[in-house]
Enzyme design. Sequence first.
Site, PDB file in Angstrom:
ATOM      1  N   GLU A  56       0.862  -1.403  -0.073  1.00 56.57           N
ATOM      2  CA  GLU A  56      -0.400   0.091  -0.083  1.00 56.57           C
ATOM      3  C   GLU A  56       0.836   1.098   0.211  1.00 56.57           C
ATOM      4  O   GLU A  56       2.091   1.036   0.225  1.00 56.57           O
ATOM      5  CB  GLU A  56      -0.881   0.178   0.909  1.00 56.57           C
ATOM      6  CG  GLU A  56      -1.886  -0.762   0.540  1.00 56.57           C
ATOM      7  CD  GLU A  56      -2.315  -1.031   2.305  1.00 56.57           C
ATOM      8  OE1 GLU A  56      -2.725  -0.856   3.551  1.00 56.57           O
ATOM      9  OE2 GLU A  56      -4.132  -1.454   2.120  1.00 56.57           O
TER      10      GLU A  56
ATOM     11  N   HIS B  46      -8.843  10.098   4.035  1.00 51.79           N
ATOM     12  CA  HIS B  46      -8.379   9.089   3.256  1.00 51.79           C
ATOM     13  C   HIS B  46      -9.108   9.416   0.973  1.00 51.79           C
ATOM     14  O   HIS B  46     -10.172  10.069   1.231  1.00 51.79           O
ATOM     15  CB  HIS B  46      -9.641   7.738   2.841  1.00 51.79           C
ATOM     16  CG  HIS B  46      -9.197   6.215   2.506  1.00 51.79           C
ATOM     17  ND1 HIS B  46      -9.161   6.343   0.854  1.00 51.79           N
ATOM     18  CD2 HIS B  46      -8.004   5.396   2.343  1.00 51.79           C
ATOM     19  CE1 HIS B  46      -8.449   4.843   1.036  1.00 51.79           C
ATOM     20  NE2 HIS B  46      -8.198   4.305   1.758  1.00 51.79           N
TER      21      HIS B  46
ATOM     22  N   ARG C 282      -0.952   8.926   1.166  1.00 51.57           N
ATOM     23  CA  ARG C 282      -2.170   9.129   1.154  1.00 51.57           C
ATOM     24  C   ARG C 282      -2.466  10.591   1.599  1.00 51.57           C
ATOM     25  O   ARG C 282      -3.211  11.170   0.804  1.00 51.57           O
ATOM     26  CB  ARG C 282      -2.974   8.511   2.118  1.00 51.57           C
ATOM     27  CG  ARG C 282      -3.563   8.540   3.157  1.00 51.57           C
ATOM     28  CD  ARG C 282      -3.974   6.767   4.431  1.00 51.57           C
ATOM     29  NE  ARG C 282      -4.153   5.860   3.846  1.00 51.57           N
ATOM     30  CZ  ARG C 282      -4.741   4.827   4.581  1.00 51.57           C
ATOM     31  NH1 ARG C 282      -6.156   5.315   4.793  1.00 51.57           N
ATOM     32  NH2 ARG C 282      -4.727   4.089   3.998  1.00 51.57           N
TER      33      ARG C 282
ATOM     34  N   HIS D  82     -11.264   9.917   7.712  1.00 53.98           N
ATOM     35  CA  HIS D  82     -11.033   8.613   7.437  1.00 53.98           C
ATOM     36  C   HIS D  82     -10.593   7.800   9.083  1.00 53.98           C
ATOM     37  O   HIS D  82     -10.520   7.072   9.770  1.00 53.98           O
ATOM     38  CB  HIS D  82      -9.825   8.070   6.035  1.00 53.98           C
ATOM     39  CG  HIS D  82      -9.751   6.628   6.494  1.00 53.98           C
ATOM     40  ND1 HIS D  82     -10.844   5.930   6.138  1.00 53.98           N
ATOM     41  CD2 HIS D  82      -8.932   6.228   6.551  1.00 53.98           C
ATOM     42  CE1 HIS D  82     -10.466   4.018   6.417  1.00 53.98           C
ATOM     43  NE2 HIS D  82      -8.847   4.535   6.710  1.00 53.98           N
TER      44      HIS D  82
ATOM     45  N   ARG E 129      -0.428   8.459   9.976  1.00 54.49           N
ATOM     46  CA  ARG E 129      -0.749   7.498   9.610  1.00 54.49           C
ATOM     47  C   ARG E 129      -0.244   6.416   8.550  1.00 54.49           C
ATOM     48  O   ARG E 129      -0.944   6.966   7.744  1.00 54.49           O
ATOM     49  CB  ARG E 129      -1.724   6.904   9.907  1.00 54.49           C
ATOM     50  CG  ARG E 129      -1.579   4.896  10.112  1.00 54.49           C
ATOM     51  CD  ARG E 129      -3.190   4.681  10.291  1.00 54.49           C
ATOM     52  NE  ARG E 129      -4.075   4.873   8.855  1.00 54.49           N
ATOM     53  CZ  ARG E 129      -5.026   3.712   8.681  1.00 54.49           C
ATOM     54  NH1 ARG E 129      -5.095   2.799   9.189  1.00 54.49           N
ATOM     55  NH2 ARG E 129      -5.530   4.306   7.756  1.00 54.49           N
TER      56      ARG E 129
ATOM     57  N   LEU F 141      -4.662  -1.578  12.357  1.00 52.43           N
ATOM     58  CA  LEU F 141      -5.122  -2.035  12.938  1.00 52.43           C
ATOM     59  C   LEU F 141      -3.805  -3.183  13.622  1.00 52.43           C
ATOM     60  O   LEU F 141      -4.149  -3.687  14.903  1.00 52.43           O
ATOM     61  CB  LEU F 141      -6.029  -3.811  12.071  1.00 52.43           C
ATOM     62  CG  LEU F 141      -6.985  -3.191  11.435  1.00 52.43           C
ATOM     63  CD1 LEU F 141      -6.774  -3.698  10.085  1.00 52.43           C
ATOM     64  CD2 LEU F 141      -7.779  -3.545  12.283  1.00 52.43           C
TER      65      LEU F 141
HETATM   66  C1  LIG Z   1     -13.818   1.695   5.758  1.00 47.03           C
HETATM   67  C2  LIG Z   1     -12.374   1.973   6.643  1.00 47.03           C
HETATM   68  C3  LIG Z   1     -11.244   1.240   6.646  1.00 47.03           C
HETATM   69  C4  LIG Z   1     -10.212   0.817   6.624  1.00 47.03           C
HETATM   70  N1  LIG Z   1      -9.028  -0.017   6.150  1.00 47.03           N
HETATM   71  C5  LIG Z   1      -8.422  -0.014   7.270  1.00 47.03           C
HETATM   72  C6  LIG Z   1      -7.381  -1.319   7.071  1.00 47.03           C
HETATM   73  O1  LIG Z   1      -6.783  -2.190   5.248  1.00 47.03           O
HETATM   74  N2  LIG Z   1      -6.630  -1.087   7.728  1.00 47.03           N
HETATM   75  C7  LIG Z   1      -6.037  -0.665   9.118  1.00 47.03           C
HETATM   76  O2  LIG Z   1      -5.177  -1.215   9.527  1.00 47.03           O
HETATM   77  N3  LIG Z   1      -7.516  -0.094   9.744  1.00 47.03           N
HETATM   78  C8  LIG Z   1      -7.957  -0.090   9.037  1.00 47.03           C
HETATM   79  N4  LIG Z   1      -8.845   1.407   8.900  1.00 47.03           N
HETATM   80  C9  LIG Z   1      -8.820   1.597  10.577  1.00 47.03           C
HETATM   81  C10 LIG Z   1      -9.334   1.079  10.837  1.00 47.03           C
HETATM   82  O3  LIG Z   1     -10.274   0.210  10.596  1.00 47.03           O
HETATM   83  C11 LIG Z   1      -9.381   1.192  13.013  1.00 47.03           C
HETATM   84  O4  LIG Z   1      -8.783   2.373  12.764  1.00 47.03           O
HETATM   85  C12 LIG Z   1      -9.785  -0.129  13.648  1.00 47.03           C
HETATM   86  O5  LIG Z   1     -10.408  -0.643  13.130  1.00 47.03           O
HETATM   87  C13 LIG Z   1     -10.251   0.337  15.475  1.00 47.03           C
HETATM   88  O6  LIG Z   1     -10.481  -0.161  15.739  1.00 47.03           O
HETATM   89  P1  LIG Z   1     -11.173   0.164  17.209  1.00 47.03           P
HETATM   90  O7  LIG Z   1     -11.330  -1.161  17.714  1.00 47.03           O
HETATM   91  O8  LIG Z   1     -10.542   1.169  18.234  1.00 47.03           O
HETATM   92  O9  LIG Z   1     -12.346   0.718  16.783  1.00 47.03           O
HETATM   93  P2  LIG Z   1     -13.355  -0.216  16.007  1.00 47.03           P
HETATM   94  O10 LIG Z   1     -13.184  -1.235  15.767  1.00 47.03           O
HETATM   95  O11 LIG Z   1     -14.026   1.418  15.379  1.00 47.03           O
HETATM   96  O12 LIG Z   1     -14.998  -0.325  17.655  1.00 47.03           O
HETATM   97  C14 LIG Z   1     -14.992   0.432  18.176  1.00 47.03           C
HETATM   98  C15 LIG Z   1     -15.989   0.078  18.775  1.00 47.03           C
HETATM   99  O13 LIG Z   1     -16.319   1.221  20.129  1.00 47.03           O
HETATM  100  C16 LIG Z   1     -18.434   0.942  19.913  1.00 47.03           C
HETATM  101  N5  LIG Z   1     -18.779   2.587  21.390  1.00 47.03           N
HETATM  102  C17 LIG Z   1     -18.098   4.212  20.601  1.00 47.03           C
HETATM  103  N6  LIG Z   1     -18.536   4.416  21.196  1.00 47.03           N
HETATM  104  C18 LIG Z   1     -19.215   3.536  22.373  1.00 47.03           C
HETATM  105  C19 LIG Z   1     -19.900   4.150  22.995  1.00 47.03           C
HETATM  106  N7  LIG Z   1     -20.587   5.243  23.428  1.00 47.03           N
HETATM  107  N8  LIG Z   1     -20.547   3.688  24.490  1.00 47.03           N
HETATM  108  C20 LIG Z   1     -20.715   1.557  23.636  1.00 47.03           C
HETATM  109  N9  LIG Z   1     -19.638   1.543  22.649  1.00 47.03           N
HETATM  110  C21 LIG Z   1     -19.117   2.288  21.668  1.00 47.03           C
HETATM  111  C22 LIG Z   1     -18.948   0.732  18.349  1.00 47.03           C
HETATM  112  O14 LIG Z   1     -20.158   0.604  19.012  1.00 47.03           O
HETATM  113  C23 LIG Z   1     -17.386   0.174  18.268  1.00 47.03           C
HETATM  114  O15 LIG Z   1     -17.959  -1.845  19.207  1.00 47.03           O
HETATM  115  C24 LIG Z   1     -10.368   1.692   8.332  1.00 47.03           C
HETATM  116  C25 LIG Z   1     -10.861   2.270   8.581  1.00 47.03           C
HETATM  117  C26 LIG Z   1     -12.388   2.337   7.779  1.00 47.03           C
HETATM  118  C27 LIG Z   1     -13.791   2.583   8.487  1.00 47.03           C
END
Ligand SMILES: Cc1cc2nc3c(=O)[nH]c(=O)nc-3n(C[C@H](O)[C@H](O)[C@H](O)COP(=O)(O)OP(=O)(O)OC[C@H]3O[C@@H](n4cnc5c(N)ncnc54)[C@H](O)[C@@H]3O)c2cc1C
Length: 527
Positions: free
Chosen positions: A116, A240, A286, A347, A382, A388
């Site tokens: 990437e 993004h 990006r 993003h 980033r 991830l």
């Molecule tokens: C479309 C897209 C594509 C991406 N592609 C990539 C990729 O290919 N590689 C990469 O490394 N990263 C990628 N990213 C970024 C990556 O997905 C995220 O940074 C990562 O998944 C964040 O994980 P997390 O566990 O921190 O939060 P999240 O996966 O966002 O989970 C957050 C959780 O918190 C909960 N939550 C939020 N607020 C509250 C609240 N007030 N009370 C209770 N629960 C709450 C939500 O319901 C959810 O369950 C991408 C992001 C997007 C949007």
Amino acid sequence: MSEPIIKTDHLVIGAGIAGLSIALKLAARGSVTIVVKNSLEESNTWYAQGGIASVLDPTDSFESHVSDTMVAGAGLCHEDIVRLVVSEGPRLVRELADFGARFDAGKDGAWHLTREGGHSHRRIIHSRDVTGRVVAEALISKVKGNQNIRILEGHTAIDLVTTDKVAPDFSQNSCLGAWFFDRALRRVIRISSSMTFLCTGGHGKLYLYTSNPDNATGDGLAIGWRAGCRVANLEFMQFHPTCLFHPKAKNFLISEAVRGEGGILKDMRGRPFMDDYHPMGSLAPRDIVARAIDTELKKTGDQHVWLDVRSLEAHRIKSSFPNIYEMCLKHGIDMTTDMIPVVPAAHYSCGGIVTDSRARTNVERLYAVGEVACTGLHGANRLASNSLLEAMVFADRAATDAAMRGDLAGLPEVDVGWTNVDQPAPDEQVVLTHSWDEIRRVMWNYVGIVRSEHRLKRALARIENIRQEVDEYWWRNRVSNEVLEVRNLAAVAWLTVRSAMSRKESRGIHFMLDWPETSSAGKDTII
Ligand SMILES: Cc1cc2nc3c(=O)[nH]c(=O)nc-3n(C[C@H](O)[C@H](O)[C@H](O)COP(=O)(O)OP(=O)(O)OC[C@H]3O[C@@H](n4cnc5c(N)ncnc54)[C@H](O)[C@@H]3O)c2cc1C
């Protein structure tokens, strides 16, 4: 009236890769409660497409991954953290595979790795273009099968219960759990815990156009800040470069891997323009691609640019990007024969709650992990697919640290009630719908890809007004999901503008017209 109380050893707020991983790792150590505001399947993790960056090829090296990360981070990465994350990656990718995440294999049977933007090697492990969903499904099925893990869906965290708020004589501000809004029963509950983990993801919804799902409203960031956490580097919102431009396509991202596999960006006249901006052309980091598209769109007045993948064989497009192919087709675009209309969109937040190398915040017994945190890995930008990875590594470190702290006796027993349960039902919902819309437009127009002192001042004035209105609404009305989200968005908007105003330079993804140069010494912005 006192609210119902649940007791748990470990309270995990959020169920993306960060929250699910922590829950699994701590389940053997005591009771775990995972709380999410929607369903387990609604998270940024679920929608991640490209994959996870990690050194898995013998011709690749940690040094190279470290160096690519530091170059992208434009002088603000904390090198010790970068080295730590990069070196722990391969072990945790293997663990994820052991948990049941099936990654794509190449012809030789080894994992297939893509490349990437900004990476000098192929090092992105993936599952077609639905990596996030595959990872989340594997973790969710493990979590659901674990007797020690209780899952509460449809509960929105409101605020943390901290000793500063409820037992001010206690020596050090410590987290005792959190209050939640139960969306089905429309009531407030309290969960009391020994350790609390904020894993609530990012806040793309701060902007009019975003790749993030609707629940990415920065709740955890605002909640942590209100509880006394330090927050850093919020000016670094990554846009993004390539979200699908279509009136009916909400938040759909065209993965970086599409450019990695040969996709070329072209203007409306079909001219490839990225070579004018960077030697890596369409594969540039990006931020450079997003800014280049923004510049092209401002110059021409066009609404979008094209992403052209027609040079790739049709069967390769369909097998490598089945999800993107299907989604485009649903909107009348056959990416094997048509160019894809794309625009940049908010993003990923590089900033967040400041944590140390064990994922601890400055509030005792409170960890922040995943996109909500600012660990020092990303600096001012980033590197693709490092998020991830970061979430996995810090989930592991947080769980290890919390497990080692054992049973922490000595917390004060508190009896605190939620005060506005009996308030009347909201009578002026329009305050919320208006504020929701205004915040996102103000941020898009004045705090977007290119900023200026003047625009930021305008944004601050408007956001302060909105905060005041939402605050008045908050104290007069019964709690609801809508008011919680708008209140948090307003707080995060304010923090972002304040952060951006205090950076008197351009660096990484923060580009200021009045300060186009990068100063020699890089410094985090901490609020
Ligand atoms: C479309 C897209 C594509 C991406 N592609 C990539 C990729 O290919 N590689 C990469 O490394 N990263 C990628 N990213 C970024 C990556 O997905 C995220 O940074 C990562 O998944 C964040 O994980 P997390 O566990 O921190 O939060 P999240 O996966 O966002 O989970 C957050 C959780 O918190 C909960 N939550 C939020 N607020 C509250 C609240 N007030 N009370 C209770 N629960 C709450 C939500 O319901 C959810 O369950 C991408 C992001 C997007 C949007």
